[in-house]
Write a protein that holds these residues in place. Structure first.
Motif, PDB file in Angstrom:
ATOM      1  N   PHE A  35       0.824  -1.210   0.000  1.00  0.00           N
ATOM      2  CA  PHE A  35       0.000   0.000   0.000  1.00  0.00           C
ATOM      3  C   PHE A  35       0.862   1.265   0.000  1.00  0.00           C
ATOM      4  CE2 PHE A  35      -2.795  -3.217   1.976  1.00  0.00           C
ATOM      5  CZ  PHE A  35      -3.864  -3.145   1.095  1.00  0.00           C
ATOM      6  N   VAL A  36       1.914   1.279  -0.796  1.00  0.00           N
ATOM      7  CA  VAL A  36       2.726   2.493  -0.935  1.00  0.00           C
ATOM      8  C   VAL A  36       1.898   3.523  -1.699  1.00  0.00           C
ATOM      9  CG1 VAL A  36       4.835   3.507  -1.871  1.00  0.00           C
ATOM     10  CG2 VAL A  36       4.873   1.187  -0.940  1.00  0.00           C
ATOM     11  N   PRO A  37       1.702   4.738  -1.144  1.00  0.00           N
ATOM     12  CA  PRO A  37       0.945   5.766  -1.877  1.00  0.00           C
ATOM     13  C   PRO A  37       1.602   6.091  -3.210  1.00  0.00           C
ATOM     14  CG  PRO A  37       1.254   6.403   0.419  1.00  0.00           C
ATOM     15  CD  PRO A  37       2.117   5.197   0.191  1.00  0.00           C
ATOM     16  N   VAL A  38       0.793   6.429  -4.188  1.00  0.00           N
ATOM     17  CA  VAL A  38       1.312   6.650  -5.534  1.00  0.00           C
ATOM     18  C   VAL A  38       2.322   7.790  -5.566  1.00  0.00           C
ATOM     19  CG1 VAL A  38      -0.563   8.224  -6.166  1.00  0.00           C
ATOM     20  CG2 VAL A  38       0.631   6.949  -7.951  1.00  0.00           C
ATOM     21  N   PHE A  39       2.178   8.785  -4.680  1.00  0.00           N
ATOM     22  CA  PHE A  39       3.076   9.936  -4.666  1.00  0.00           C
ATOM     23  C   PHE A  39       4.354   9.681  -3.873  1.00  0.00           C
ATOM     24  CE2 PHE A  39       0.269  10.328  -1.021  1.00  0.00           C
ATOM     25  CZ  PHE A  39       1.190  10.462   0.010  1.00  0.00           C
ATOM     26  N   TYR A  40       4.397   8.614  -3.080  1.00  0.00           N
ATOM     27  CA  TYR A  40       5.524   8.393  -2.167  1.00  0.00           C
ATOM     28  C   TYR A  40       6.793   8.090  -2.960  1.00  0.00           C
ATOM     29  CZ  TYR A  40       7.851   7.009   2.169  1.00  0.00           C
ATOM     30  OH  TYR A  40       8.703   6.936   3.256  1.00  0.00           O
ATOM     31  N   TYR A  41       7.870   8.781  -2.631  1.00  0.00           N
ATOM     32  CA  TYR A  41       9.104   8.634  -3.406  1.00  0.00           C
ATOM     33  C   TYR A  41       9.841   7.360  -3.020  1.00  0.00           C
ATOM     34  CZ  TYR A  41      13.458   9.713  -5.776  1.00  0.00           C
ATOM     35  OH  TYR A  41      14.552   9.673  -6.614  1.00  0.00           O
ATOM     36  N   GLN A  42      10.090   6.513  -4.007  1.00  0.00           N
ATOM     37  CA  GLN A  42      10.843   5.283  -3.800  1.00  0.00           C
ATOM     38  C   GLN A  42      12.255   5.490  -4.344  1.00  0.00           C
ATOM     39  OE1 GLN A  42       8.663   1.702  -4.947  1.00  0.00           O
ATOM     40  NE2 GLN A  42       6.727   2.823  -4.831  1.00  0.00           N
ATOM     41  N   PRO A  43      13.257   5.544  -3.471  1.00  0.00           N
ATOM     42  CA  PRO A  43      14.602   5.970  -3.877  1.00  0.00           C
ATOM     43  C   PRO A  43      15.294   5.004  -4.833  1.00  0.00           C
ATOM     44  CG  PRO A  43      14.610   5.180  -1.613  1.00  0.00           C
ATOM     45  CD  PRO A  43      13.171   5.239  -2.039  1.00  0.00           C
ATOM     46  N   HIS A  44      16.238   5.584  -5.572  1.00  0.00           N
ATOM     47  CA  HIS A  44      17.082   4.829  -6.489  1.00  0.00           C
ATOM     48  C   HIS A  44      18.496   4.744  -5.915  1.00  0.00           C
ATOM     49  CE1 HIS A  44      13.744   5.227  -9.249  1.00  0.00           C
ATOM     50  NE2 HIS A  44      13.789   6.539  -9.121  1.00  0.00           N
ATOM     51  N   GLU A  81      21.537   9.274   1.234  1.00  0.00           N
ATOM     52  CA  GLU A  81      21.410   8.240   2.254  1.00  0.00           C
ATOM     53  C   GLU A  81      20.108   8.346   3.043  1.00  0.00           C
ATOM     54  OE1 GLU A  81      23.828   6.536   6.182  1.00  0.00           O
ATOM     55  OE2 GLU A  81      24.726   8.069   4.883  1.00  0.00           O
ATOM     56  N   VAL A  82      19.690   9.577   3.394  1.00  0.00           N
ATOM     57  CA  VAL A  82      18.505   9.710   4.243  1.00  0.00           C
ATOM     58  C   VAL A  82      17.257   9.183   3.536  1.00  0.00           C
ATOM     59  CG1 VAL A  82      17.921  12.089   3.534  1.00  0.00           C
ATOM     60  CG2 VAL A  82      17.268  11.259   5.811  1.00  0.00           C
ATOM     61  N   LEU A  83      17.164   9.362   2.231  1.00  0.00           N
ATOM     62  CA  LEU A  83      16.023   8.839   1.486  1.00  0.00           C
ATOM     63  C   LEU A  83      16.011   7.315   1.505  1.00  0.00           C
ATOM     64  CD1 LEU A  83      15.599  11.081  -1.693  1.00  0.00           C
ATOM     65  CD2 LEU A  83      13.836  10.537  -0.004  1.00  0.00           C
ATOM     66  N   ARG A  84      17.164   6.702   1.267  1.00  0.00           N
ATOM     67  CA  ARG A  84      17.237   5.241   1.261  1.00  0.00           C
ATOM     68  C   ARG A  84      17.002   4.683   2.662  1.00  0.00           C
ATOM     69  NH1 ARG A  84      21.949   3.739   0.548  1.00  0.00           N
ATOM     70  NH2 ARG A  84      23.101   5.657   0.091  1.00  0.00           N
ATOM     71  N   GLU A  85      17.611   5.320   3.668  1.00  0.00           N
ATOM     72  CA  GLU A  85      17.461   4.826   5.036  1.00  0.00           C
ATOM     73  C   GLU A  85      15.992   4.863   5.489  1.00  0.00           C
ATOM     74  OE1 GLU A  85      18.698   5.911   9.646  1.00  0.00           O
ATOM     75  OE2 GLU A  85      19.185   7.305   8.025  1.00  0.00           O
ATOM     76  N   GLN A  86      15.317   5.993   5.259  1.00  0.00           N
ATOM     77  CA  GLN A  86      13.941   6.115   5.722  1.00  0.00           C
ATOM     78  C   GLN A  86      12.984   5.234   4.921  1.00  0.00           C
ATOM     79  OE1 GLN A  86      12.924   7.514   8.524  1.00  0.00           O
ATOM     80  NE2 GLN A  86      15.090   7.903   8.902  1.00  0.00           N
ATOM     81  N   TRP A  87      13.292   4.970   3.674  1.00  0.00           N
ATOM     82  CA  TRP A  87      12.505   4.038   2.874  1.00  0.00           C
ATOM     83  C   TRP A  87      12.596   2.635   3.469  1.00  0.00           C
ATOM     84  CZ3 TRP A  87       8.770   2.865  -0.188  1.00  0.00           C
ATOM     85  CH2 TRP A  87       8.830   1.815  -1.113  1.00  0.00           C
TER      86      TRP A  87
END
Length: 398
Positions: free
Chosen positions: A110-119, A124-130
């Motif tokens: 149920f990941v929201p369509v707008f939620y950013y999924q990192p590459h 690092e903070v984007l990948r860690e929090q994902w």
């Protein structure tokens, strides 16, 4: 008799030493076969190719960078190298029974369509929090309509860089869906917001190196067709990522309102975007006899704008160059300009537009090649209807 017993003992010891080694090689071969399967051949969290690590408690294959975050979640994830560590039969069977696809179906249901999924190249903070959101907080295993960044209003404190003194000061920010605005306040909120920013042209991109903080976020918006920047951060990684996704959420709602017939696939690239390239170049004036001046350039490929600032942390742009398509008279090439003065750098880039020729100088040939390549990428794309409006607005400013 003594010799026979000794020989039997050595034989038994040898047999026991061979069996674990045989299992080790067999299990390693099995894991290497598993990671070559299409569903496992990329990192389960960032998509990096050829992952060499695995979580033997989650049953997923991950890259080296993401494995570091998993190690910080010992109660959730146990990381092992698929090439170097010993795997017993039970763990290998667990990996065979699971894998990246079943984990994605469960942890990302149920990941929201707008939620950013990192590459893989995201900060690092984007990948860690994902990773924490998926496996530690399990935010997406059940449908949740009460996420903090999907409510009608999202507010909190962010440290904002001052325009004059450059110091970061704590300010209250409020993001509101009802009027599609982002506002921020000084200490005395009774005096009203210091700025009211329309969501219409809002963009947010993580810039930890530029801002000098691991959670640094650059917020960009337009005022009277001029681009402005806010540089902010929050000491809490989860909070700054929540702000980023709150901006993406409100942008998604705005875009669906502005373009009701467009699909999510068309709109998501416009919620927020990273810039195609940033860096310093030297720039001269329209007559090409003016001294060259060092400027910080940002190429926004979706808006087809080449923005330039005095420094990389300037709040307001000095100017902008519209980058149209080849069919409309735009081109770019490397050059060694003659008759110029004041330039310290020698690797030239010429951008031809219907109105004038722009000359830029790069410090190194590598920068020169990269700028030409990314500018060609934009020029090769056909112009959209909104691009003609952008082009006309930029021409009127001159």
């Amino acid at each position: 008799m003594r010799i026979q017993v000794s020989s039997l003992t050595r034989l038994v010891r040898y047999s026991f030493s061979i069996l674990p080694m045989a299992n080790r090689e067999k299990n390693k071969k099995t894991l290497l076969e598993l990671v070559k399967l299409p569903e496992n051949s990329c990192c389960a969290d960032c998509g990096a190719a050829d992952p060499d690590w695995a979580s033997c408690t989650l049953g997923i294959f991950v890259c080296l960078n993401c494995s570091g975050t998993h190690r910080n979640l010992p109660t959730v994830s146990r990381i092992k190298s698929i090439r170097l560590d010993f795997w017993d039969d039970e763990l290998v069977q667990f990996m065979k029974a699971n894998g990246n696809r079943p984990a994605k179906n469960f942890y990302e249901k149920f990941v929201p369509v707008f939620y950013y999924q990192p590459h893989t190249d995201d900060c690092e903070v984007l990948r860690e929090q994902w990773i924490r959101a998926k496996y530690e907080r399990m935010e997406f295993t059940e449908k949740n309509t009460e996420r903090p960044f999907t409510a009608g209003v999202y507010e909190g404190m962010l440290w904002k860089k001052g325009k004059d003194n450059g110091q970061f000061l704590e300010r209250k920010f409020v993001l509101s869906v009802c009027d599609f605005t982002l506002k921020y306040y000084k200490e005395d909120e009774s005096k009203g917001p210091k700025a009211t920013i329309s969501v219409k042209d809002l963009n947010a991109t993580f810039q930890p190196e530029k801002i000098g903080h691991a959670h640094g976020l650059q917020i960009t918006y337009c005022v009277d067709d001029h681009t402005r920047n806010l540089f902010v951060y929050n000491k809490n990684g989860q909070e700054i990522v929540n702000w980023f996704n709150a901006i993406r959420a409100i942008r998604h709602i705005y875009l669906k309102t502005a373009f009701p017939t467009a699909s999510d696939r068309d709109l998501i690239p416009w919620t927020t975007r990273n810039y195609l390239k940033e860096g310093y170049m030297e720039k001269t004036g329209p007559l090409q006899r003016e001294p060259f001046k060092k400027r910080w350039f940002i190429l926004d490929s979706l808006d087809r704008k080449l923005l330039y600032f005095k420094t990389q942390l300037d709040a307001i742009e000095l100017g902008v160059v519209f980058i149209g398509s080849e069919n409309h008279g735009y081109s770019v090439r490397e050059c060694v300009p003659k008759g110029t003065r004041g330039n310290k750098w020698k690797c030239g880039v010429i951008v031809e537009t219907p109105d004038r020729q722009f000359v830029f100088m790069c410090e190194q040939e590598r920068d020169q090649r990269e700028w030409v390549e990314v500018l060609k990428t934009v020029i090769s794309k056909p112009m959209m209807p909104q691009d003609y409006t952008t082009e006309a607005n930029i021409r009127r400013r001159r």
